[in-house]
Design a protein around this motif. Structure first.
Motif, mmCIF file in Angstrom:
data_model
loop_
_atom_site.group_PDB
_atom_site.id
_atom_site.type_symbol
_atom_site.label_atom_id
_atom_site.label_comp_id
_atom_site.label_asym_id
_atom_site.label_seq_id
_atom_site.Cartn_x
_atom_site.Cartn_y
_atom_site.Cartn_z
ATOM 1 N N ILE A 194 0.784 -0.475 -0.102
ATOM 2 C CA ILE A 194 0.283 0.106 -0.177
ATOM 3 C C ILE A 194 0.578 1.161 -0.189
ATOM 4 N N LEU A 195 1.744 0.775 1.073
ATOM 5 C CA LEU A 195 2.407 2.326 0.732
ATOM 6 C C LEU A 195 3.551 2.524 -0.477
ATOM 7 N N CYS A 218 5.533 5.805 -4.028
ATOM 8 C CA CYS A 218 6.024 5.846 -5.398
ATOM 9 C C CYS A 218 5.238 5.477 -6.699
ATOM 10 N N ALA A 219 3.873 5.920 -6.331
ATOM 11 C CA ALA A 219 3.233 5.491 -7.634
ATOM 12 C C ALA A 219 3.057 4.334 -8.425
ATOM 13 N N THR A 251 13.789 3.915 -12.209
ATOM 14 C CA THR A 251 14.619 4.112 -10.911
ATOM 15 C C THR A 251 13.110 4.687 -10.104
ATOM 16 N N VAL A 252 12.526 4.772 -9.118
ATOM 17 C CA VAL A 252 12.019 6.116 -8.544
ATOM 18 C C VAL A 252 12.942 5.864 -6.753
ATOM 19 N N ALA A 253 12.649 7.048 -6.824
ATOM 20 C CA ALA A 253 12.830 7.189 -4.623
ATOM 21 C C ALA A 253 12.349 7.571 -4.359
ATOM 22 N N PHE A 254 12.025 6.831 -3.283
ATOM 23 C CA PHE A 254 11.044 6.553 -2.262
ATOM 24 C C PHE A 254 11.398 7.802 -0.501
ATOM 25 N N PRO A 255 10.547 8.152 -0.943
ATOM 26 C CA PRO A 255 10.234 8.270 1.168
ATOM 27 C C PRO A 255 11.540 7.769 1.772
ATOM 28 N N ALA A 256 12.393 8.523 2.619
ATOM 29 C CA ALA A 256 13.440 8.213 3.793
ATOM 30 C C ALA A 256 12.263 7.275 4.779
ATOM 31 N N SER A 257 11.026 8.370 5.246
ATOM 32 C CA SER A 257 10.873 7.506 6.423
ATOM 33 C C SER A 257 10.394 5.797 6.248
ATOM 34 N N LEU A 258 9.887 5.637 4.525
ATOM 35 C CA LEU A 258 9.625 4.200 4.049
ATOM 36 C C LEU A 258 10.901 2.661 4.443
ATOM 37 N N HIS A 304 -2.591 7.525 -8.399
ATOM 38 C CA HIS A 304 -3.023 8.710 -8.679
ATOM 39 C C HIS A 304 -2.630 9.619 -7.189
ATOM 40 N N THR A 305 -2.605 8.731 -5.913
ATOM 41 C CA THR A 305 -2.374 9.706 -4.489
ATOM 42 C C THR A 305 -1.175 10.093 -4.763
ATOM 43 N N GLY A 306 -0.306 9.348 -5.478
ATOM 44 C CA GLY A 306 1.406 9.251 -5.811
ATOM 45 C C GLY A 306 1.818 10.608 -6.427
#
Length: 377
Positions: free
Chosen positions: A195-196, A201-202, A250-257, A314-316
């Motif tokens: 989900i995250l 990361c869409a 290649t997509v960067a994901f938030p550090a919180s993940l 869509h949210t991402g």
């Protein structure tokens, strides 16, 4: 005015009929005399028709009007030549067989008219066929007949209904960061990271299902999309390349993940470098149909209503746009097919992709959730 018995011409002939209308004839490249399908109100109209026939012969565009190719035969060959992805091929085959061939299969290509196409489309709508399906059927029919024009089998594409190939989609919802976490809390633990990543990361479901351990770089905070799973009725579950060259990204994901993903890899992913990141309840590939039950239960538990899994993507995209991502950066993160290969990596070099991820990370931190690491909650 020429006499009504006709007159000599360099190409073809025109004669006036007892009715007062004019008939045009010419000798075709095959040596046979051809008569226009209709008569003309004036001699000038008949002359113009003959000029067009002569031009077709000189340009090599002339077709034998006696050759009648059935639409069904032509459509079958046309469909075989399409370089479709497996899922697209299956979807368009259903459209062709269910909505198009029952009406046009036995009709000669040259006899299909715009009024017939208009009636066919109206009949589909009145029969209750969905707007998206009607638009798709029209697109396929138009594409087939466009090829017939290119092949010189018909002179003009009869699909000339303005706007018939488009459909207005209702605006899909996008979730807030707290709502994303409510969904993540409502699914089983082995689906939480799914989900995250989908939201932040869409990524598409098929891309997520095909992720392998080596695609996740916890230190660089990136996820690499190299393949995707697709489910078809004919071939079952297949691994395929992303929808386009731009889909390999290649997509960067938030550090919180990072901590969430590290926990997921340790507890739920398959072993080995090529082990699947997300697996089903029985250890197999995460399938869309099986996940749907989990998704519906999560929606019921959170009260989020009519939200589709694709709305997480869509949210991402919305979060990235809010963070100031340019059009090209958004297209890269989403794997949009119109992005040129050189542009896919250009913005990664200057760090903008991580800036986007950092913005999303900031939105996550505003929720002030406690870490969900190996100790769990």
């Amino acid at each position: 005015m020429p006499n009504d018995k006709g007159r000599r011409r360099r190409f073809g002939s025109v004669r006036k009929l007892p009715s007062g209308r004019f008939q045009a004839r010419y000798r075709g490249p095959d040596g046979l005399m051809r008569t226009a399908d209709n008569t003309f109100a004036t001699q000038t109209d008949a002359d113009r028709w003959l000029v067009k026939q002569e031009a077709k012969i000189l340009d090599g565009d002339w077709t034998n009007p006696d050759v009648k190719i059935a639409f069904g035969d032509f459509a079958e060959d046309w469909f075989k030549d399409r370089d479709y992805a497996a899922t697209t091929r299956e979807r368009n085959a259903v459209v062709l067989n269910r909505f198009i061939l029952p009406t046009f299969s036995d009709l000669p290509l040259r006899e299909i008219t715009t009024p017939q196409v208009r009636r066919w489309r109206t009949d589909l709508i009145e029969a209750g066929v969905g707007a998206a399906s009607v638009a798709k059927a029209y697109q396929v029919l138009r594409a087939i007949l466009h090829t017939a024009v290119d092949d010189g089998l018909i002179e003009r594409n009869p699909c000339r209904i303005k706007g018939a190939g488009s459909v207005t989609h209702t605006e899909r919802p996008f979730l807030s960061v707290p709502e994303v976490y409510r969904l993540a809390d409502a699914v089983p633990p082995h689906c939480r990271a799914l989900i995250l990543l989908a939201a932040f990361c869409a990524l598409r479901f098929g891309e997520l299902a095909a992720l392998q351990r080596h695609d996740i770089d916890l230190e660089a905070h990136t996820v690499s999309v190299r393949r995707a799973y697709a489910e078809t009725r004919a071939e079952g579950l297949i691994v395929k390349a992303p929808k386009s060259a731009a889909g390999v990204r290649t997509v960067a994901f938030p550090a919180s993940l990072a901590e969430e993903l590290a926990h997921h890899l340790a507890e739920y992913a398959d072993a080995g470098r090529t082990g699947l990141v997300f697996v089903g309840a029985r250890g197999g590939v995460m399938r869309r149909n099986n996940f749907r039950r989990i998704w519906l239960r999560a929606l019921a538990a959170t009260g989020l209503g009519d939200v589709h899994f694709h709305d997480l993507r869509h949210t991402g995209n919305t979060l990235a746009a809010t963070g100031g991502a340019s059009t090209r950066e958004l297209m890269h993160r989403m794997g949009h097919s119109s992005v040129r290969a050189a542009l896919i990596y250009q913005h990664l070099v200057n760090g903008r992709d991580h800036v986007i991820a950092d913005y999303v990370d900031g939105q996550i931190r505003k929720v002030k959730r406690p870490p969900h690491g190996p100790s769990g909650t």
